[in-house]
Design a protein around this motif. Structure first.
Motif, short mmCIF file in Angstrom:
data_model
loop_
_atom_site.label_atom_id
_atom_site.label_comp_id
_atom_site.label_asym_id
_atom_site.label_seq_id
_atom_site.Cartn_x
_atom_site.Cartn_y
_atom_site.Cartn_z
N LEU A 1 11.87 7.03 4.71
CA LEU A 1 11.27 6.59 5.97
C LEU A 1 12.26 6.79 7.12
O LEU A 1 13.08 5.91 7.40
N VAL A 2 12.21 7.93 7.74
CA VAL A 2 13.04 8.22 8.91
C VAL A 2 12.21 7.85 10.14
O VAL A 2 11.12 8.39 10.35
N GLU A 3 12.72 6.93 10.93
CA GLU A 3 11.90 6.36 12.00
C GLU A 3 11.33 7.42 12.95
O GLU A 3 10.14 7.39 13.29
N PRO B 1 0.79 -1.23 0.00
CA PRO B 1 0.00 0.00 0.00
C PRO B 1 0.83 1.28 0.00
O PRO B 1 0.43 2.28 -0.59
N PHE B 2 1.99 1.25 0.66
CA PHE B 2 2.80 2.46 0.77
C PHE B 2 3.87 2.49 -0.32
O PHE B 2 4.58 1.51 -0.53
N ARG B 3 3.97 3.65 -0.99
CA ARG B 3 5.04 3.85 -1.97
C ARG B 3 5.58 5.27 -1.81
O ARG B 3 4.83 6.23 -1.82
N SER B 4 6.90 5.35 -1.69
CA SER B 4 7.53 6.67 -1.63
C SER B 4 7.79 7.18 -3.05
O SER B 4 7.66 6.44 -4.03
N LYS B 5 8.18 8.43 -3.13
CA LYS B 5 8.52 9.00 -4.44
C LYS B 5 9.76 8.34 -5.04
O LYS B 5 9.94 8.35 -6.26
N LEU B 6 10.58 7.77 -4.17
CA LEU B 6 11.79 7.10 -4.68
C LEU B 6 11.46 5.82 -5.46
O LEU B 6 12.25 5.40 -6.30
N SER B 7 10.32 5.22 -5.18
CA SER B 7 9.97 4.00 -5.92
C SER B 7 9.73 4.32 -7.40
O SER B 7 10.17 3.57 -8.28
N LYS B 8 9.06 5.44 -7.66
CA LYS B 8 8.86 5.85 -9.06
C LYS B 8 10.18 6.27 -9.69
O LYS B 8 10.45 5.97 -10.86
N ILE C 1 8.25 9.08 11.34
CA ILE C 1 7.04 8.32 11.01
C ILE C 1 6.44 7.61 12.21
O ILE C 1 5.32 7.09 12.12
N ALA C 2 7.16 7.57 13.35
CA ALA C 2 6.65 6.90 14.55
C ALA C 2 5.68 7.82 15.28
O ALA C 2 5.95 8.31 16.37
N THR C 3 4.54 8.06 14.65
CA THR C 3 3.55 8.99 15.20
C THR C 3 2.23 8.27 15.45
O THR C 3 1.92 7.25 14.83
N LEU C 4 1.46 8.85 16.35
CA LEU C 4 0.16 8.28 16.67
C LEU C 4 -0.74 8.28 15.44
O LEU C 4 -1.50 7.33 15.20
N SER C 5 -0.65 9.32 14.62
CA SER C 5 -1.51 9.40 13.43
C SER C 5 -1.19 8.28 12.44
O SER C 5 -2.09 7.70 11.82
N ASN C 6 0.10 7.93 12.29
CA ASN C 6 0.46 6.82 11.40
C ASN C 6 -0.01 5.48 11.95
O ASN C 6 -0.41 4.59 11.20
N VAL C 7 0.06 5.34 13.29
CA VAL C 7 -0.44 4.11 13.92
C VAL C 7 -1.94 3.99 13.68
O VAL C 7 -2.44 2.91 13.30
N VAL C 8 -2.66 5.08 13.88
CA VAL C 8 -4.12 5.07 13.68
C VAL C 8 -4.46 4.79 12.22
O VAL C 8 -5.37 4.02 11.91
N GLN C 9 -3.72 5.43 11.30
CA GLN C 9 -3.96 5.21 9.88
C GLN C 9 -3.77 3.74 9.52
O GLN C 9 -4.59 3.16 8.80
N TYR C 10 -2.71 3.15 10.03
CA TYR C 10 -2.46 1.73 9.74
C TYR C 10 -3.53 0.85 10.37
O TYR C 10 -4.05 -0.08 9.74
N ASP C 11 -3.87 1.14 11.61
CA ASP C 11 -4.84 0.33 12.34
C ASP C 11 -6.20 0.36 11.65
O ASP C 11 -6.91 -0.66 11.59
N HIS C 12 -6.58 1.51 11.10
CA HIS C 12 -7.90 1.66 10.50
C HIS C 12 -7.94 1.27 9.02
O HIS C 12 -8.92 0.70 8.55
N TYR C 13 -6.88 1.60 8.29
CA TYR C 13 -6.94 1.47 6.83
C TYR C 13 -5.89 0.50 6.25
O TYR C 13 -5.93 0.20 5.05
N GLY C 14 -4.93 0.06 7.07
CA GLY C 14 -3.92 -0.87 6.58
C GLY C 14 -2.94 -0.28 5.60
O GLY C 14 -2.38 -1.00 4.77
N GLY D 1 -0.23 3.51 4.77
CA GLY D 1 0.70 4.43 5.40
C GLY D 1 2.06 3.80 5.59
O GLY D 1 2.30 2.64 5.19
N PRO D 2 2.99 4.53 6.20
CA PRO D 2 4.38 4.05 6.32
C PRO D 2 4.52 2.70 7.02
O PRO D 2 5.44 1.93 6.72
N MET D 3 3.62 2.39 7.94
CA MET D 3 3.76 1.13 8.68
C MET D 3 3.47 -0.09 7.83
O MET D 3 3.79 -1.22 8.20
N SER D 4 2.86 0.11 6.66
CA SER D 4 2.62 -1.00 5.74
C SER D 4 3.79 -1.23 4.79
O SER D 4 3.75 -2.14 3.96
N SER D 5 4.83 -0.41 4.91
CA SER D 5 6.02 -0.57 4.06
C SER D 5 6.80 -1.81 4.46
O SER D 5 6.87 -2.18 5.64
#
Length: 668
Positions: A415-417, A254-261, A420-433, A435-439
């Motif tokens: 992905l600088v730890e 699900p997660f892709r950085s600009k470097l992947s392109k 990206i180690a934020t509550l919002s990223n945790v919530v995003q992953y928990d709810h939608y699967g 964001g950075p945690m799916s990398s």
């Protein structure tokens, strides 16, 4: 003497029981079953007697894990402080059973990538009883999170194997030794790996078949890959090369950085095509196809065991360490397995077959402990030889150099730890699967190249490239560097200075090493790891190919798609290589010998081959030569290097073996 007495009793019991008494559902009738009677352990009894401290006595530190703990995602319980215990998948005997039975039709050792699918298939329809032994435990909520993959290699979810000291490689690792972690869990290495789904090229499997391994051509194995697969891949909805009805989810990350392109655009400038690398037209570049389910890890255990673990004829025992295959030395027949659980010793009979699916290290280890292996070697330990075979005498591994670093002059690209180690990223992953945690811990893209060192014919790659959006400095050395056991002196000197700079790496995999390793016993203690000898970089062509790969990567990043982010090669020298001019061949050879990292793809230790192959341990139907009712079903049977990460091939091997075994025992 004790073993001889047991064997006499065991053989007497064999003669008093008819196989017809143990068919169909009669094998799982709760009221009529005979339970195994364990005995007290004497001799080699303790897992930690040879290893010392558990890995999780000092749990790894991670800002991402801390963010998860501070959210409702991982509510730490005071009575169970082990962070690996969150919602751990439980494997208990089916309702009504009081313990393991005295006998089963099949005993499978190892619930890894191959063992999980094999157990599920053999227990279908309740036509056979199956005991699945696993030394580890079930996976947890923590293992579901893709970005934590490198952290898991610092936990008790791995066997912490280390290679024997080899001069001239891994000189920048702790104690100068290469670290070889292998999965120790229900699901095996599929619980701790980077989830990259690759099958191997048509040339790989056709070459294996051409060497006398009937039934293993590309056209033979593809149906088994597709049988397992439930693919949801963008642009490949109608592809004839992907399955859609299997149990194993294969999806886009699900997660892709600009470097992947940037990676794929740069490859296009070099003339590389976008391809489906899991089709016959595989020589090119692509986004990674991963074993995931909506952003969560899809292990072999989740795919094949979780929904089947209540079958009455499938008994899964965790924390159960197999120590020996019991073989009748006169009849040359495997008749059972000895294992330890909770300080007790069990010896359980297999009516039909014993199947080793313990992986490329433990399967040959168990064979040798059981008297199957090189005659002189076993005799040197006083082990009675049942069959003289070259177990462990072939070992190939894919190695990498994860130490290249490129810096950027643009922020919020990698992905600088700490970012990206934020509550919002945790919530995003928990709810939608997503964001950075799916990398996949930063790994995003894949490509195959043929260097100018290759002597192969046609479009057959010798290097796999893996584009990423992180480097060894991205987590301040706490996770990835420790996961590969990079030495502190090297990290602090080279990578600590760029902790506050955005950086990334492009990894590569040496696909066809010419250097051949081996595996031997160190002791008759089953708890002591075998002697692991990779013999890395002992063949000159391997060194030259790795240097060629580094030069290719540097040129790839020195293109417009990367330059627009200010990508620049980080030129800080390794202190132990200061005698060489940076970017010289001598420097890069010194560098790859400093950070020589395995990609955990050891193969060929129980090599498959026809009867004419003097190095073969198993035949093309995975039966151990010279021993009846004994097979090996895992990646250790792969006889030669393939263009693949070995998780998907191991699952395919399990699928194919299940069909062969069902056919032999008429279980259809």
């Amino acid at each position: 003497m004790k073993n001889k007495i047991f064997l006499i009793i065991f053989l007497t019991f064999l003669g008093s029981v008819s196989l017809s008494d143990y068919v169909d559902e009669a094998t799982v009738d709760i009221d009529n079953e005979h339970y195994a009677q364990p005995s007290a352990c004497s001799g080699y009894c303790g897992e930690y007697s040879s290893r010392g401290k558990r890995l999780t006595d000092s749990p790894p530190k991670s800002r991402i894990l801390d963010a998860m703990l501070s959210s409702k995602m991982l509510p730490l319980r005071p009575d169970e402080p082990d962070f690996l215990s969150f919602l751990r998948d439980k494997y208990e005997l089916p309702k009504g059973f009081k313990g393991p039975l005295a006998e089963y039709d099949f005993i499978i050792v190892g619930a890894g990538s191959a063992g999980s699918v094999l157990a599920a298939r053999l227990s279908e329809g309740r036509k056979a009883s199956v005991l699945l032994l696993e030394a580890g435990v079930g996976e947890s909520l923590v293992t579901d999170v893709p970005i934590l993959a490198p952290l898991l290699q610092q936990t008790d979810y791995v066997w912490p194997y280390t290679m024997e000291h080899q001069p001239g490689v891994c000189t920048g690792m702790v104690d100068g030794r290469c670290f070889w972690p292998r999965g120790k869990a229900v699901g095996g290495s599929s619980v701790v790996n980077y989830m990259i789904y690759t099958r191997g090229l048509q040339q790989d499997w056709d070459g294996i078949a051409a060497a006398g391994n009937y039934g293993w051509s590309y056209n033979d194995v593809i149906p088994y890959y597709m049988k397992s697969e439930r693919a949801t891949l963008k642009g490949l909805k109608n592809s004839p090369w992907h399955g859609r009805d299997g149990e194993l989810n294969v999806e886009d990350v699900p997660f892709r950085s600009k470097l992947s392109k940037a990676f794929l655009d740069a490859a296009k400038l070099f003339g590389h095509r976008r391809v489906d690398y899991n089709s016959p037209d595989a020589f090119g570049f692509s986004y990674i196809q991963a074993t995931m389910t909506r952003g969560q890890r899809a292990s072999s255990a989740k795919a094949f065991l979780h929904n089947n673990k209540k079958r009455k004829n499938l008994h899964i025992l965790t924390t159960s360490r197999a120590t020996k295959v019991i073989i009748d030395p006169i009849l040359k027949t495997a008749i059972g397995v000895e294992f330890h659980k909770n300080g007790r010793v069990y010896q359980i009979r297999a009516n039909k077959e014993v199947i080793l699916s313990a992986g490329p290290i433990e399967s040959p280890h168990l064979l040798m402990l059981s008297g199957v292996g090189p005659k002189r070697h076993l005799q040197s330990f006083g082990i009675p030889v049942v069959k003289d075979l070259k177990v462990g005498e072939s070992l190939y591994d894919h190695i990498s150099f994860p130490a290249l670093a490129f810096t950027l002059n643009t922020s919020r690209i990698t992905l600088v730890e700490k970012n990206i180690a934020t509550l919002s990223n945790v919530v995003q992953y928990d709810h939608y699967g997503d964001g950075p945690m799916s990398s996949l811990a930063g790994v995003e893209t894949i490509g195959y190249i043929k260097t100018n060192i290759s002597n192969e014919i046609g479009d057959y790659p010798d290097i796999e490239l893996l584009g990423s959006c992180a480097s060894l400095a991205s987590d301040e050395g706490k996770i990835v560097a420790r996961g590969i056991r990079l030495a502190d002196w090297l990290y602090k000197d080279v990578y600590q200075p760029i902790e506050n700079v955005e950086s990334f790496t492009v990894l590569f995999m040496l696909l066809h090493p010419k250097s051949k390793g081996f595996l031997k016993l160190k002791s008759t203690d089953p708890y002591q790891q075998p002697s692991l000898n990779g013999n890395y970089l002992t063949h000159r062509q391997d060194v030259d190919t790795m240097i060629a790969a580094i030069r290719y990567i540097i040129k790839l990043v020195d293109t417009a798609p990367f330059k627009k982010y200010g990508a620049k090669l980080y030129t800080k020298k390794f202190p132990n290589c200061s005698q060489h001019k940076f970017n010289s061949d001598g420097y890069w050879e010194c560098a790859v010998r400093t950070v020589t990292a395995t990609l955990h793809h050891q193969i060929a230790t129980c090599k498959m081959g026809p009867p004419s192959d003097p190095d073969a341990v198993v035949d093309p139907e995975l039966r151990v030569y010279g021993v009846n009712n004994l097979r090996v079903v895992d990646s250790s049977i792969i006889p030669r290097t393939i263009v693949a990460h070995t998780n998907a091939p191991a699952i395919m091997i399990g699928e194919k073996a299940a069909d062969m075994i069902k056919r032999d025992w008429r279980l259809y």
